[in-house]
Design a protein around this motif. Structure first.
Motif, PDB file in Angstrom:
ATOM      1  N   THR A 100       0.027  -5.293  -4.503  1.00 52.70           N
ATOM      2  CA  THR A 100      -0.339  -5.920  -3.232  1.00 52.70           C
ATOM      3  C   THR A 100       0.749  -6.876  -2.783  1.00 52.70           C
ATOM      4  O   THR A 100       1.118  -6.927  -1.600  1.00 52.70           O
ATOM      5  CB  THR A 100      -1.673  -6.668  -3.376  1.00 52.70           C
ATOM      6  N   ASN A 101       1.290  -7.662  -3.717  1.00 48.56           N
ATOM      7  CA  ASN A 101       2.402  -8.560  -3.383  1.00 48.56           C
ATOM      8  C   ASN A 101       3.615  -7.768  -2.904  1.00 48.56           C
ATOM      9  O   ASN A 101       4.337  -8.204  -1.996  1.00 48.56           O
ATOM     10  CB  ASN A 101       2.778  -9.402  -4.591  1.00 48.56           C
ATOM     11  N   ALA A 102       3.864  -6.595  -3.530  1.00 54.18           N
ATOM     12  CA  ALA A 102       4.989  -5.770  -3.103  1.00 54.18           C
ATOM     13  C   ALA A 102       4.787  -5.267  -1.681  1.00 54.18           C
ATOM     14  O   ALA A 102       5.739  -5.193  -0.892  1.00 54.18           O
ATOM     15  CB  ALA A 102       5.172  -4.599  -4.059  1.00 54.18           C
ATOM     16  N   LEU A 103       3.552  -4.933  -1.312  1.00 55.54           N
ATOM     17  CA  LEU A 103       3.264  -4.500   0.046  1.00 55.54           C
ATOM     18  C   LEU A 103       3.451  -5.637   1.041  1.00 55.54           C
ATOM     19  O   LEU A 103       3.974  -5.441   2.142  1.00 55.54           O
ATOM     20  CB  LEU A 103       1.829  -3.975   0.134  1.00 55.54           C
ATOM     21  N   ARG A 104       3.015  -6.831   0.658  1.00 57.07           N
ATOM     22  CA  ARG A 104       3.044  -7.960   1.596  1.00 57.07           C
ATOM     23  C   ARG A 104       4.425  -8.570   1.737  1.00 57.07           C
ATOM     24  O   ARG A 104       4.815  -8.995   2.828  1.00 57.07           O
ATOM     25  CB  ARG A 104       2.053  -9.034   1.127  1.00 57.07           C
ATOM     26  N   HIS A 105       5.144  -8.670   0.611  1.00 59.20           N
ATOM     27  CA  HIS A 105       6.411  -9.399   0.621  1.00 59.20           C
ATOM     28  C   HIS A 105       7.628  -8.510   0.355  1.00 59.20           C
ATOM     29  O   HIS A 105       8.758  -9.010   0.369  1.00 59.20           O
ATOM     30  CB  HIS A 105       6.390 -10.516  -0.429  1.00 59.20           C
ATOM     31  N   GLY A 106       7.387  -7.211   0.081  1.00 56.57           N
ATOM     32  CA  GLY A 106       8.506  -6.342  -0.263  1.00 56.57           C
ATOM     33  C   GLY A 106       9.415  -6.049   0.920  1.00 56.57           C
ATOM     34  O   GLY A 106       9.045  -6.201   2.089  1.00 56.57           O
ATOM     35  N   ASP A 107      10.624  -5.573   0.599  1.00 59.15           N
ATOM     36  CA  ASP A 107      11.614  -5.263   1.632  1.00 59.15           C
ATOM     37  C   ASP A 107      11.550  -3.816   2.081  1.00 59.15           C
ATOM     38  O   ASP A 107      12.431  -3.352   2.815  1.00 59.15           O
ATOM     39  CB  ASP A 107      13.018  -5.592   1.119  1.00 59.15           C
TER      40      ASP A 107
ATOM     41  N   GLY B  73      11.804  -1.266   0.086  1.00 55.96           N
ATOM     42  CA  GLY B  73      12.496  -0.437  -0.879  1.00 55.96           C
ATOM     43  C   GLY B  73      11.570   0.046  -1.979  1.00 55.96           C
ATOM     44  O   GLY B  73      10.353  -0.183  -1.959  1.00 55.96           O
ATOM     45  N   PRO B  74      12.104   0.705  -2.966  1.00 57.56           N
ATOM     46  CA  PRO B  74      11.269   1.229  -4.047  1.00 57.56           C
ATOM     47  C   PRO B  74      10.620   0.120  -4.875  1.00 57.56           C
ATOM     48  O   PRO B  74      11.149  -0.988  -4.983  1.00 57.56           O
ATOM     49  CB  PRO B  74      12.250   2.042  -4.893  1.00 57.56           C
ATOM     50  N   VAL B  75       9.477   0.455  -5.447  1.00 63.07           N
ATOM     51  CA  VAL B  75       8.746  -0.443  -6.344  1.00 63.07           C
ATOM     52  C   VAL B  75       8.649   0.248  -7.691  1.00 63.07           C
ATOM     53  O   VAL B  75       8.141   1.384  -7.780  1.00 63.07           O
ATOM     54  CB  VAL B  75       7.344  -0.774  -5.798  1.00 63.07           C
ATOM     55  N   ASP B  76       9.130  -0.405  -8.729  1.00 64.80           N
ATOM     56  CA  ASP B  76       9.134   0.180 -10.069  1.00 64.80           C
ATOM     57  C   ASP B  76       8.030  -0.435 -10.916  1.00 64.80           C
ATOM     58  O   ASP B  76       7.935  -1.668 -11.031  1.00 64.80           O
ATOM     59  CB  ASP B  76      10.485  -0.060 -10.747  1.00 64.80           C
ATOM     60  N   VAL B  77       7.206   0.433 -11.515  1.00 64.36           N
ATOM     61  CA  VAL B  77       6.139   0.011 -12.423  1.00 64.36           C
ATOM     62  C   VAL B  77       6.423   0.627 -13.785  1.00 64.36           C
ATOM     63  O   VAL B  77       6.643   1.847 -13.891  1.00 64.36           O
ATOM     64  CB  VAL B  77       4.757   0.454 -11.919  1.00 64.36           C
ATOM     65  N   ARG B  78       6.400  -0.217 -14.806  1.00 66.13           N
ATOM     66  CA  ARG B  78       6.629   0.290 -16.157  1.00 66.13           C
ATOM     67  C   ARG B  78       5.536  -0.243 -17.074  1.00 66.13           C
ATOM     68  O   ARG B  78       5.283  -1.448 -17.124  1.00 66.13           O
ATOM     69  CB  ARG B  78       7.995  -0.135 -16.677  1.00 66.13           C
ATOM     70  N   LEU B  79       4.901   0.693 -17.786  1.00 68.79           N
ATOM     71  CA  LEU B  79       3.887   0.347 -18.785  1.00 68.79           C
ATOM     72  C   LEU B  79       4.341   0.894 -20.125  1.00 68.79           C
ATOM     73  O   LEU B  79       4.733   2.072 -20.226  1.00 68.79           O
ATOM     74  CB  LEU B  79       2.525   0.949 -18.430  1.00 68.79           C
TER      75      LEU B  79
ATOM     76  N   GLU C 104       5.484  -4.346 -16.456  1.00 75.10           N
ATOM     77  CA  GLU C 104       6.574  -4.852 -15.626  1.00 75.10           C
ATOM     78  C   GLU C 104       6.499  -4.186 -14.257  1.00 75.10           C
ATOM     79  O   GLU C 104       6.392  -2.955 -14.160  1.00 75.10           O
ATOM     80  CB  GLU C 104       7.933  -4.583 -16.263  1.00 75.10           C
ATOM     81  N   VAL C 105       6.514  -5.007 -13.212  1.00 80.77           N
ATOM     82  CA  VAL C 105       6.540  -4.513 -11.832  1.00 80.77           C
ATOM     83  C   VAL C 105       7.716  -5.197 -11.152  1.00 80.77           C
ATOM     84  O   VAL C 105       7.819  -6.426 -11.138  1.00 80.77           O
ATOM     85  CB  VAL C 105       5.228  -4.830 -11.084  1.00 80.77           C
ATOM     86  N   ARG C 106       8.595  -4.373 -10.559  1.00 77.57           N
ATOM     87  CA  ARG C 106       9.816  -4.910  -9.955  1.00 77.57           C
ATOM     88  C   ARG C 106       9.945  -4.356  -8.536  1.00 77.57           C
ATOM     89  O   ARG C 106       9.784  -3.149  -8.311  1.00 77.57           O
ATOM     90  CB  ARG C 106      11.026  -4.506 -10.796  1.00 77.57           C
ATOM     91  N   ASN C 107      10.220  -5.243  -7.583  1.00 77.86           N
ATOM     92  CA  ASN C 107      10.411  -4.807  -6.191  1.00 77.86           C
ATOM     93  C   ASN C 107      11.337  -5.760  -5.459  1.00 77.86           C
ATOM     94  O   ASN C 107      11.505  -6.926  -5.860  1.00 77.86           O
ATOM     95  CB  ASN C 107       9.070  -4.741  -5.453  1.00 77.86           C
ATOM     96  N   GLY C 108      11.938  -5.266  -4.392  1.00 74.58           N
ATOM     97  CA  GLY C 108      12.785  -6.112  -3.570  1.00 74.58           C
ATOM     98  C   GLY C 108      11.946  -7.051  -2.716  1.00 74.58           C
ATOM     99  O   GLY C 108      10.781  -6.777  -2.419  1.00 74.58           O
ATOM    100  N   ILE C 109      12.548  -8.174  -2.308  1.00 77.13           N
ATOM    101  CA  ILE C 109      11.837  -9.185  -1.520  1.00 77.13           C
ATOM    102  C   ILE C 109      12.376  -9.181  -0.098  1.00 77.13           C
ATOM    103  O   ILE C 109      13.606  -9.196   0.117  1.00 77.13           O
ATOM    104  CB  ILE C 109      12.004 -10.592  -2.125  1.00 77.13           C
TER     105      ILE C 109
END
Length: 415
Positions: A315-322, A324-330, A348-353
């Motif tokens: 949700t944070n990636a949708l609201r504040h992301g740039d 770009g791709p969003v990487d999720v690693r479990l 780990e969740v990584r995304n651009g701002i």
């Protein structure tokens, strides 16, 4: 000075004092003969003293300190009038009991001291005047009077202390009950606060995620309406399905709020694919990597924590992301493959701002993620640098059980 009493308690004390007064007067008059005989003054003074000590008895629970003072006034008046022991003097035991049971700390110890002082006064009042009036004392009379004085003192102090001690025991019981009730209220408040926090986290996760998807789809549909009507239609379908799912989740949370004993089903790892689909439907390039995969089924509390943490992070990636791709690693590390022999899942969740966005400022989502990790014995951190926002954490899943916030904080302090 005055304690709060119910009308029933106050009425009972007054009626009991009046009944005691009438009975004492009847006995006093009966012992002294006809009220209109020459000893009428003696009887009137005795009745007045009895009235005063019975008034002290009536006040014993309402104002223990005042009752003790009134009882001493009646005793001094009785001795000044040269009256013998009266039936109404029994009320003194009730007053001493009340000083120990209901009085302040000062009144409590004044009652204790009064038991000893009163015993001395009783012994002196009963035996010294006759001893002084003996004139030429026959051999052994003085020693006999002294022995009687000691016996009277011991008897009086034991009787007076007994009533005070019973009151002290009652006081201890009252304090223990108050402490127990206070502890129960504190535990109930803590449980209620924990439940409110849980529901608030669930409500935030459900509503924030669903609204983020709806907003992203609505923006896309608005821009695509003219150029690609089919894309706009698909976006509206996504909005509709997301809103219906959110409404269902909100209704479930409200049901739990009304009936906490009837918890409904909670999201599991099997629901992650639906979460990923919602995010991708919002136009996000979502990349998911699960390596190594879980062996067997993780505890329900861990599955719920993983789902909600990923939900809030996406949700944070949708609201504040740039955009770009969003990487999720479990990474599900079982005990056999862990260096410290502790099975855990690493997230780990990584995304651009987006320029100007500050995911770490304001809101309760990041706090909620940390709380969810702590409640199952894990840790979670968030950080942003070089235009990237990273959510990372670990959750043990071999013996993970839900914890209260206090237990989670204590665990963090000991680690």
């Amino acid at each position: 000075m005055f304690r709060p009493l119910t009308t029933t308690q106050l009425t009972f004390d007054v009626l009991l004092a009046v009944a005691g007064f009438l009975l004492s007067v009847a006995i006093t008059v009966g012992m002294s003969g006809d009220l209109w005989q020459p000893d009428v003054v003696h009887d009137i003074v005795a009745i007045a003293v009895t009235a005063v000590v019975c008034a002290a008895f009536a006040l014993r629970r309402k104002a223990p300190g005042l009752a003790l003072g009134v009882a001493w006034v009646s005793a001094i008046a009785q001795m000044a009038a040269g009256l013998p022991p009266l039936p109404g003097n029994i009320a003194i035991f009730g007053v001493l009991y009340a000083t120990a049971a209901y009085g302040t700390r000062l009144v409590f110890w004044l009652g204790f001291a009064s038991a000893f002082v009163g015993a001395v006064v009783i012994a002196v009042y009963l035996l010294v005047p006759p001893l002084l009036g003996l004139g030429e004392n026959p051999p052994g009379v003085v020693s006999n009077y002294l022995g009687a004085a000691v016996a009277i003192f011991v008897s009086a102090v034991l009787a007076l202390l007994l009533s005070w001690t019973v009151g002290a025991l009652v006081r201890t019981g009252i304090r223990a009950r108050e402490n127990r009730l206070a502890q129960q209220r504190a535990e109930a408040d803590a449980a209620a606060e924990h439940e409110r926090g849980r529901i608030a986290r669930d409500m935030h996760d459900v509503v924030a995620h669903s609204l983020a998807v709806v907003i992203a789809q609505a923006d896309g549909a608005r821009y695509a309406a003219a150029a690609d009507p089919a894309a706009a239609t698909r976006a509206l379908e996504t909005i509709s399905s997301t809103a219906r799912a959110a409404l269902s989740d909100v209704r479930l949370l409200l049901t739990q709020l009304r009936h906490s004993q009837a918890d409904g089903p909670q999201p599991t790892l099997a629901d992650l694919e639906g979460l990923y689909a919602h995010v991708r439907a919002a136009g996000v390039d979502l990349r998911v990597d699960v390596d190594p995969a879980p062996r067997g089924e993780a505890p329900g509390a861990v599955q719920l924590a993983v789902f909600r943490i990923l939900q809030e992070a996406l949700t944070n990636a949708l609201r504040h992301g740039d955009g770009g791709p969003v990487d999720v690693r479990l990474s599900w590390i079982d005990a056999a493959r862990a260096e410290d022999g502790r099975a855990e899942v690493r997230i780990e969740v990584r995304n651009g701002i987006r320029a100007g966005a500050e995911p770490n400022e304001g809101g309760h989502g990041l706090i909620g993620m940390s709380e969810r990790a702590s409640l199952v014995g894990g840790r979670l951190t968030t950080a942003s640098w070089n235009g990237q926002f990273v959510v990372s954490g670990t959750i043990p899943y071999d013996q993970a059980v839900p914890r209260t916030p206090a237990e989670a904080a204590e665990r963090e302090e000991t680690r």
